[in-house]
Design a protein around this motif. Structure first.
Motif, PDB file in Angstrom:
ATOM      1  N   THR A   1       0.815  -1.214   0.000  1.00  0.00           N
ATOM      2  CA  THR A   1       0.000   0.000   0.000  1.00  0.00           C
ATOM      3  C   THR A   1       0.850   1.267   0.000  1.00  0.00           C
ATOM      4  OG1 THR A   1      -0.078   0.092   2.422  1.00  0.00           O
ATOM      5  CG2 THR A   1      -1.835  -1.164   1.299  1.00  0.00           C
ATOM      6  N   GLY A   2       2.135   1.126   0.333  1.00  0.00           N
ATOM      7  CA  GLY A   2       2.996   2.298   0.468  1.00  0.00           C
ATOM      8  C   GLY A   2       3.113   2.786   1.901  1.00  0.00           C
ATOM      9  N   SER A   3       2.371   2.192   2.838  1.00  0.00           N
ATOM     10  CA  SER A   3       2.442   2.586   4.248  1.00  0.00           C
ATOM     11  C   SER A   3       3.739   2.060   4.865  1.00  0.00           C
ATOM     12  CB  SER A   3       1.250   1.998   5.003  1.00  0.00           C
ATOM     13  OG  SER A   3       1.395   0.582   5.098  1.00  0.00           O
TER      14      SER A   3
ATOM     15  N   ALA B   1       7.745  -2.416   5.484  1.00  0.00           N
ATOM     16  CA  ALA B   1       8.413  -3.422   6.323  1.00  0.00           C
ATOM     17  C   ALA B   1       8.037  -4.830   5.868  1.00  0.00           C
ATOM     18  CB  ALA B   1       8.024  -3.215   7.789  1.00  0.00           C
ATOM     19  N   ALA B   2       6.769  -5.021   5.500  1.00  0.00           N
ATOM     20  CA  ALA B   2       6.319  -6.337   5.025  1.00  0.00           C
ATOM     21  C   ALA B   2       7.014  -6.707   3.718  1.00  0.00           C
ATOM     22  CB  ALA B   2       4.804  -6.332   4.838  1.00  0.00           C
ATOM     23  N   LEU B   3       7.189  -5.733   2.837  1.00  0.00           N
ATOM     24  CA  LEU B   3       7.831  -6.002   1.552  1.00  0.00           C
ATOM     25  C   LEU B   3       9.295  -6.400   1.750  1.00  0.00           C
ATOM     26  CD1 LEU B   3       7.596  -6.092  -1.492  1.00  0.00           C
ATOM     27  CD2 LEU B   3       7.882  -3.606  -1.553  1.00  0.00           C
ATOM     28  N   LEU B   4       9.983  -5.725   2.646  1.00  0.00           N
ATOM     29  CA  LEU B   4      11.384  -6.078   2.933  1.00  0.00           C
ATOM     30  C   LEU B   4      11.487  -7.498   3.497  1.00  0.00           C
ATOM     31  CD1 LEU B   4      12.558  -2.702   4.500  1.00  0.00           C
ATOM     32  CD2 LEU B   4      13.420  -3.717   2.384  1.00  0.00           C
ATOM     33  N   ARG B   5      10.562  -7.841   4.403  1.00  0.00           N
ATOM     34  CA  ARG B   5      10.578  -9.192   4.987  1.00  0.00           C
ATOM     35  C   ARG B   5      10.207 -10.231   3.945  1.00  0.00           C
ATOM     36  NH1 ARG B   5      11.427 -13.334   6.209  1.00  0.00           N
ATOM     37  NH2 ARG B   5      11.151 -14.485   8.156  1.00  0.00           N
ATOM     38  N   ALA B   6       9.291  -9.887   3.043  1.00  0.00           N
ATOM     39  CA  ALA B   6       8.882 -10.822   1.988  1.00  0.00           C
ATOM     40  C   ALA B   6      10.028 -11.116   1.033  1.00  0.00           C
ATOM     41  CB  ALA B   6       7.682 -10.256   1.225  1.00  0.00           C
TER      42      ALA B   6
ATOM     43  N   LEU C   1       2.135   0.886  -7.254  1.00  0.00           N
ATOM     44  CA  LEU C   1       2.865  -0.334  -6.891  1.00  0.00           C
ATOM     45  C   LEU C   1       4.353  -0.189  -7.230  1.00  0.00           C
ATOM     46  CD1 LEU C   1       2.977  -3.237  -5.876  1.00  0.00           C
ATOM     47  CD2 LEU C   1       2.262  -3.985  -8.163  1.00  0.00           C
ATOM     48  N   ASP C   2       4.643   0.296  -8.442  1.00  0.00           N
ATOM     49  CA  ASP C   2       6.042   0.486  -8.851  1.00  0.00           C
ATOM     50  C   ASP C   2       6.754   1.468  -7.914  1.00  0.00           C
ATOM     51  OD1 ASP C   2       5.656  -1.269 -10.936  1.00  0.00           O
ATOM     52  OD2 ASP C   2       5.400   0.298 -12.454  1.00  0.00           O
ATOM     53  N   ASP C   3       6.058   2.562  -7.548  1.00  0.00           N
ATOM     54  CA  ASP C   3       6.646   3.554  -6.648  1.00  0.00           C
ATOM     55  C   ASP C   3       6.926   2.952  -5.274  1.00  0.00           C
ATOM     56  OD1 ASP C   3       6.538   5.460  -8.631  1.00  0.00           O
ATOM     57  OD2 ASP C   3       4.759   6.482  -7.840  1.00  0.00           O
ATOM     58  N   ALA C   4       5.984   2.136  -4.779  1.00  0.00           N
ATOM     59  CA  ALA C   4       6.149   1.522  -3.455  1.00  0.00           C
ATOM     60  C   ALA C   4       7.320   0.545  -3.455  1.00  0.00           C
ATOM     61  CB  ALA C   4       4.861   0.816  -3.040  1.00  0.00           C
TER      62      ALA C   4
ATOM     63  N   ALA D   1      10.462   2.662  -3.514  1.00  0.00           N
ATOM     64  CA  ALA D   1      10.701   3.325  -2.225  1.00  0.00           C
ATOM     65  C   ALA D   1      11.219   2.350  -1.177  1.00  0.00           C
ATOM     66  CB  ALA D   1       9.410   3.989  -1.740  1.00  0.00           C
ATOM     67  N   ALA D   2      10.698   1.124  -1.186  1.00  0.00           N
ATOM     68  CA  ALA D   2      11.088   0.143  -0.165  1.00  0.00           C
ATOM     69  C   ALA D   2      12.389  -0.567  -0.509  1.00  0.00           C
ATOM     70  CB  ALA D   2       9.973  -0.876   0.028  1.00  0.00           C
ATOM     71  N   LEU D   3      12.579  -0.872  -1.799  1.00  0.00           N
ATOM     72  CA  LEU D   3      13.689  -1.744  -2.200  1.00  0.00           C
ATOM     73  C   LEU D   3      14.723  -1.057  -3.082  1.00  0.00           C
ATOM     74  CD1 LEU D   3      11.550  -4.877  -3.193  1.00  0.00           C
ATOM     75  CD2 LEU D   3      12.534  -4.335  -0.954  1.00  0.00           C
ATOM     76  N   GLY D   4      14.382   0.116  -3.618  1.00  0.00           N
ATOM     77  CA  GLY D   4      15.281   0.786  -4.548  1.00  0.00           C
ATOM     78  C   GLY D   4      15.203   0.221  -5.958  1.00  0.00           C
ATOM     79  N   GLY D   5      14.262  -0.683  -6.208  1.00  0.00           N
ATOM     80  CA  GLY D   5      14.123  -1.330  -7.515  1.00  0.00           C
ATOM     81  C   GLY D   5      13.943  -2.820  -7.325  1.00  0.00           C
TER      82      GLY D   5
END
Length: 199
Positions: free
Chosen positions: A36-38, A43-48, A94-97, A100-104
């Motif tokens: 969602t970008g929150s 944090a969930a995306l990094l753990r995933a 989604l691409d922006d999130a 922002a979280a992973l740098g790509g």
């Protein structure tokens, strides 16, 4: 208890992803993560990413969207061009999130981003529909009332998930940093000063 995802909705979600019932991609283990970008979602995306890399599984970041006014309104007054705009906007978010979280796109991980027209809980539970999958979500705010008011998607996912669900908390800022940020206003970033908030 809420009703399960209707078969027609599940079929449309899978079709959006390019899957069929016999598709090998459906049977392989996946790490599905709601985006969602929150802060919790980041944090969930990094753990995933870590879970996908450790298990050699495909990472599926998911951003779900529904038409303004809901599906009923869309059936009464369909607008394919407006739907396409919503889809493009969701894809950009989604691409922006992910950036922002992973740098790509992460190294060493197969990634299949998914923009799905469906309620978020339905999209997530349909895409993580196998015990070999892992479904990762942000755990949401720590405050009990905020969790109650804003945790509808998490509650529905937890009640219907067929795959294990991992809830990930966003890192909490230290109290002094939270106090400073509460006093920050847009004007503090204007005028070339680096002094920070003065109130």
């Amino acid at each position: 208890m809420t009703a399960p995802v209707p078969g027609a909705v599940a079929g449309r979600i899978l079709l959006d992803m390019g899957y069929t019932e016999s598709s090998p991609a459906r049977r392989a283990g996946r790490v599905v993560v709601g985006v969602t970008g929150s802060p919790g979602s980041r944090a969930a995306l990094l753990r995933a990413v870590q879970a996908a890399r450790d298990g050699g599984r495909t990472l599926v970041p998911v951003l779900a969207w529904t038409p303004a006014g809901g599906e009923m309104a869309a059936r009464v007054a369909p607008s394919p061009s407006l739907d396409e705009l919503h889809h493009q906007d969701a894809r950009a978010r989604l691409d922006d999130a992910i950036r922002a979280a992973l740098g790509g796109p992460p190294d060493g991980v197969r990634i299949t981003p998914a923009v799905v027209r469906a309620p978020a809980a339905d999209a997530l539970t349909v895409l993580a529909d196998h015990p070999a999958d892992l479904l990762v979500l942000g755990a949401g705010p720590r405050h009990r009332l905020a969790r109650l008011l804003r945790g509808r998607v998490r509650r529905r996912v937890l009640s219907h998930a067929q795959a294990p669900v991992l809830l990930v908390r966003a890192p909490e800022l230290p109290a002094p940093a939270r106090r400073v940020l509460r006093r920050v206003s847009p004007e503090d970033f204007l005028g070339g000063t680096t002094a920070g908030p003065t109130r």
